[in-house]
Scaffold this motif. Structure first.
Motif, PDB file in Angstrom:
ATOM      1  N   GLN A  67      -0.568  -1.876   5.978  1.00 32.79           N
ATOM      2  CA  GLN A  67      -0.829  -1.276   4.670  1.00 32.79           C
ATOM      3  C   GLN A  67      -2.306  -1.413   4.294  1.00 32.79           C
ATOM      4  N   ALA A  68      -2.884  -2.549   4.619  1.00 29.45           N
ATOM      5  CA  ALA A  68      -4.312  -2.749   4.344  1.00 29.45           C
ATOM      6  C   ALA A  68      -5.148  -1.761   5.149  1.00 29.45           C
ATOM      7  N   HIS A  69      -4.806  -1.567   6.401  1.00 26.62           N
ATOM      8  CA  HIS A  69      -5.539  -0.608   7.227  1.00 26.62           C
ATOM      9  C   HIS A  69      -5.380   0.808   6.697  1.00 26.62           C
ATOM     10  N   ASP A  70      -4.182   1.142   6.215  1.00 26.11           N
ATOM     11  CA  ASP A  70      -3.958   2.468   5.631  1.00 26.11           C
ATOM     12  C   ASP A  70      -4.834   2.688   4.395  1.00 26.11           C
ATOM     13  N   GLY A  71      -5.118   1.621   3.667  1.00 26.34           N
ATOM     14  CA  GLY A  71      -5.954   1.710   2.471  1.00 26.34           C
ATOM     15  C   GLY A  71      -7.396   2.085   2.762  1.00 26.34           C
TER      16      GLY A  71
END
Length: 96
Positions: A67-71
Motif C-alpha cells: 500500500q505504501a508503494h502504491d501511494g
C-alpha cells in the motif's frame, strides 16, 4: 520518499517544518515572492506532499508495504504539479 519505502532510513526532519524546503519557503519564498500567486500553490502542494510522505511512512511501518508503494503514484502526481508550477513561475520571472 522512495528511498525509505525501499529499505532506506526515514528522515523525519526533512518532512517537518524544520526541513530545508519549509525553511526556504519561510525565509525566502514567502518574503521575496509573496506577491506571486504560484508561491501559495507551491506551499500548499509541498504541505500535501509532506502529509502523504508521513502517511506512507506509517503504512510502511505497519508492514503495509504494498500500500505504501502504491501511494508513490500520488507522490509522483503532486511532484509533477510542483515542478510544472515552479517551472512556469521561473519562466515568467525570467521575462520580467
Amino acid at each position: 520518499m522512495r528511498s525509505f519505502l525501499y529499505g532506506g532510513t526515514f528522515d523525519a526532519n526533512f518532512f517537518s517544518n524544520a526541513g530545508p524546503i519549509d525553511i526556504w519557503f519561510t525565509t525566502v519564498g514567502k518574503i521575496r515572492y509573496a506577491h506571486e500567486p504560484e508561491i501559495l500553490q507551491l506551499i500548499r502542494l509541498h504541505q500535501q506532499m509532506n502529509e502523504i510522505a508521513l502517511n506512507l511512512y506509517k503504512l510502511y511501518s505497519k508492514g503495509l508495504i504494498e500500500q505504501a508503494h502504491d501511494g508513490l503514484k500520488e507522490v509522483d502526481f503532486r511532484s509533477d504539479q510542483f515542478i510544472q508550477i515552479l517551472s512556469g513561475l521561473d519562466e515568467r520571472l525570467q521575462k520580467v
